[in-house]
Design a protein around this motif. Structure first.
Motif, PDB file in Angstrom:
ATOM      1  N   HIS A  43       0.838  -1.211   0.000  1.00  0.00           N
ATOM      2  CA  HIS A  43       0.000   0.000   0.000  1.00  0.00           C
ATOM      3  C   HIS A  43       0.870   1.257   0.000  1.00  0.00           C
ATOM      4  CE1 HIS A  43      -3.475  -2.583   0.618  1.00  0.00           C
ATOM      5  NE2 HIS A  43      -2.707  -3.255   1.436  1.00  0.00           N
ATOM      6  N   THR A  44       1.830   1.263  -0.907  1.00  0.00           N
ATOM      7  CA  THR A  44       2.775   2.378  -0.999  1.00  0.00           C
ATOM      8  C   THR A  44       2.059   3.706  -1.198  1.00  0.00           C
ATOM      9  OG1 THR A  44       4.126   0.796  -2.181  1.00  0.00           O
ATOM     10  CG2 THR A  44       4.940   3.036  -2.109  1.00  0.00           C
ATOM     11  N   ASP A  45       1.001   3.663  -1.998  1.00  0.00           N
ATOM     12  CA  ASP A  45       0.260   4.889  -2.297  1.00  0.00           C
ATOM     13  C   ASP A  45      -0.299   5.511  -1.018  1.00  0.00           C
ATOM     14  OD1 ASP A  45      -0.996   6.810  -3.839  1.00  0.00           O
ATOM     15  OD2 ASP A  45      -2.862   5.666  -3.898  1.00  0.00           O
ATOM     16  N   TYR A  46      -0.896   4.674  -0.187  1.00  0.00           N
ATOM     17  CA  TYR A  46      -1.475   5.160   1.073  1.00  0.00           C
ATOM     18  C   TYR A  46      -0.375   5.727   1.985  1.00  0.00           C
ATOM     19  CZ  TYR A  46      -3.802   5.098   5.594  1.00  0.00           C
ATOM     20  OH  TYR A  46      -4.291   5.462   6.820  1.00  0.00           O
ATOM     21  N   ASN A  60       2.500   6.943   1.053  1.00  0.00           N
ATOM     22  CA  ASN A  60       3.010   8.197   0.482  1.00  0.00           C
ATOM     23  C   ASN A  60       2.103   9.369   0.822  1.00  0.00           C
ATOM     24  OD1 ASN A  60       5.154   6.888  -0.605  1.00  0.00           O
ATOM     25  ND2 ASN A  60       4.335   6.770  -2.677  1.00  0.00           N
ATOM     26  N   ARG A  61       0.779   9.094   0.856  1.00  0.00           N
ATOM     27  CA  ARG A  61      -0.167  10.175   1.159  1.00  0.00           C
ATOM     28  C   ARG A  61      -0.155  10.541   2.639  1.00  0.00           C
ATOM     29  NH1 ARG A  61      -5.228   8.195   0.164  1.00  0.00           N
ATOM     30  NH2 ARG A  61      -4.576   6.370  -1.006  1.00  0.00           N
ATOM     31  N   THR A  62      -0.052   9.535   3.492  1.00  0.00           N
ATOM     32  CA  THR A  62      -0.173   9.804   4.937  1.00  0.00           C
ATOM     33  C   THR A  62       1.171  10.086   5.602  1.00  0.00           C
ATOM     34  OG1 THR A  62      -0.047   7.430   5.361  1.00  0.00           O
ATOM     35  CG2 THR A  62      -2.249   8.384   5.206  1.00  0.00           C
ATOM     36  N   ASN A  63       2.244   9.705   4.929  1.00  0.00           N
ATOM     37  CA  ASN A  63       3.554   9.752   5.571  1.00  0.00           C
ATOM     38  C   ASN A  63       4.593  10.263   4.577  1.00  0.00           C
ATOM     39  OD1 ASN A  63       5.361   9.278   7.563  1.00  0.00           O
ATOM     40  ND2 ASN A  63       4.999   7.081   7.703  1.00  0.00           N
ATOM     41  N   PRO A  64       4.477  11.549   4.166  1.00  0.00           N
ATOM     42  CA  PRO A  64       5.354  12.021   3.088  1.00  0.00           C
ATOM     43  C   PRO A  64       6.828  12.042   3.508  1.00  0.00           C
ATOM     44  CG  PRO A  64       4.076  13.827   4.027  1.00  0.00           C
ATOM     45  CD  PRO A  64       3.586  12.581   4.673  1.00  0.00           C
ATOM     46  N   ASN A 121       4.923   4.678 -10.620  1.00  0.00           N
ATOM     47  CA  ASN A 121       3.676   5.359 -10.307  1.00  0.00           C
ATOM     48  C   ASN A 121       2.918   4.578  -9.214  1.00  0.00           C
ATOM     49  OD1 ASN A 121       1.360   6.818 -10.247  1.00  0.00           O
ATOM     50  ND2 ASN A 121       0.910   6.649 -12.434  1.00  0.00           N
ATOM     51  N   SER A 130       0.618   5.245  -7.327  1.00  0.00           N
ATOM     52  CA  SER A 130      -0.830   5.426  -7.197  1.00  0.00           C
ATOM     53  C   SER A 130      -1.605   4.417  -8.055  1.00  0.00           C
ATOM     54  CB  SER A 130      -1.229   6.854  -7.566  1.00  0.00           C
ATOM     55  OG  SER A 130      -0.906   7.080  -8.906  1.00  0.00           O
TER      56      SER A 130
END
Lengths: 202, 206
Positions: free
Chosen positions: A35-38, A40-44, B141, B143
């Motif tokens: 869940h890299t995306d999550y 990246n969003r929550t923990n920049p 990417n 996302s």
């Protein structure tokens, strides 16, 4: 076989307690990797200020790794050199510690050094540890003491985890009260496992 | 009474979740070892790969976007898997489609109405290694989500195994805590494990 039950139980307990925090690293990082995306969003990631400096007498006449090692020793930077990239005008390489990536770029003509650092946080630190030493850059992997130690720990945890799961099955087998449900659960696990692999591997 | 019930349930869950996960734990343990020991000769896979190059005519209807083109092609080719690395130009499309142990790099030339498949199949060791890392994550990417149903299912399984292992760790602490007086070395072993984990995750970078 039952005579071994008490000693297997004791070893299972102590080994389990010892590796459980490291198993947590692998488990949490598996979720992070999926869940890299999550994350990246929550923990920049946090970029730290660049450092510009200079260095003298770089030993270019040896291997790339030895050159990079010599440079980080002079700059007093610790970590695992991920790879080394070099051409006529510059040498650059990342030096990694779990959660902190330092990129070093040196102008060969002027010996000017640019150091950029990225603070990646503890979750990405688990992520890095999960993937190390890994299958990439095998020839230079383990160029730092911490990576040599981690390589040993990662191997040890896997072997102990194999022991734990085998000894767990052994211990369960002697618990008559749990035997029936245990068989059902094992069969369900085996069906899920083989079903998934059959579909995935064809 | 409540604590007794929680302790009892915790012990049962520890046993049965552990039993359910046992084959998955063995799979990820062995494949983890393979990934960390690429030098193990018996487990080499890249040198033993099978490569197959095919050139076949294909009919792509005009006016489609990249996703529609790929869907159309996969239907015609009767193949499925996780689609990656899509590059679309006016005259061609390139992408790879993979599942554990198998990668198919496809180049379609719209002008010539042909597609070229460059297919790699790996042995059991390669398949095991692929299973360990097959989560549909896109490095360039992040996302992007997995685009194949089975990738999503496998990723969900990986998450479930990870959560299962986290539960097994916590439940082991609870089980030991109840009998800590008889197993007092547990303090030392648990502290030693935590010391290693904290050192690598938190302290090394300071």
């Amino acid at each position: 076989m039952k005579k071994y039950y008490p000693s297997v139980r004791t070893i299972h307990l102590y080994v389990g307690l010892f590796i459980s925090p490291i198993v947590l690293i692998f488990s949490i990082s598996a979720l992070v990797l999926n869940h890299t995306d999550y994350i990246n969003r929550t923990n920049p990631i946090k970029k730290l200020p660049d450092i510009k400096t200079s260095i003298d007498k770089i030993p270019y006449d040896t291997t790339d790794l030895q050159t990079a090692k010599g440079i980080i020793k002079k700059l007093r930077i610790k970590g695992e050199i991920d790879y080394v990239s070099q051409n006529d005008s510059q040498i650059s390489f990342p030096v990694i510690l779990p959660g902190l990536t330092t990129k070093i770029k040196i102008n060969k003509q002027t010996n000017e050094v640019l150091i950029t650092r990225i603070e990646e946080g503890s979750l990405r630190a688990t992520n890095f540890l999960h993937k190390m030493p890994g299958p990439h850059n095998v020839k230079i992997r383990g160029n730092s003491l911490f990576m040599q130690n981690w390589r040993m720990i990662a191997d040890m945890v896997v072997y102990l985890l194999l022991f734990l799961s085998a000894s767990g099955v052994f211990l369960w087998y002697f618990l008559k009260a749990e035997r029936k449900l245990g068989w059902i659960v094992i069969i369900l696990g085996a069906i899920s496992f083989t079903g998934l692999l059959l579909f995935l591997l064809r | 009474m409540l604590i007794k019930k929680i302790t009892y349930t915790n012990r049962r869950l520890h046993i049965h979740i552990g039993l359910f996960l046992v084959l998955f734990i063995w799979l990820f343990s062995v494949s983890g070892l393979l990934l960390n020991h690429s030098d193990w000769k018996f487990a080499s896979f890249w040198e033993e790969r099978k490569q197959n190059i095919k050139v076949t005519p294909i009919n792509i209807p005009p006016g489609l976007d990249s996703i529609q083109i790929i869907k159309n092609m996969l239907l015609q080719l009767k193949i499925s898997g996780e689609v990656n690395n899509v590059k679309l130009t006016a005259d061609s499309i390139d992408f790879s489609i993979s599942y554990p142990g198998h990668v198919n790099n496809i180049h379609a030339d719209f002008k010539k109405s042909i597609y070229i498949q460059n297919e790699f199949s790996y042995n059991i060791w390669g398949k095991l290694r692929n299973l360990h890392t097959f989560n549909g994550a896109n490095r360039n990417n992040p996302s992007l989500q997995p685009n194949w149903l089975l990738t999503r299912v496998w990723r969900f399984s990986m998450d479930a195994i990870a959560i299962g292992l986290i539960f097994l760790s916590f439940s082991s602490w609870m089980m030991w805590y109840k009998i800590r007086k008889d197993y007092s070395w547990g303090y030392l072993t648990l502290i030693a494990g935590f010391a290693i984990a904290i050192y690598f995750v938190f302290l090394l970078r300071w």
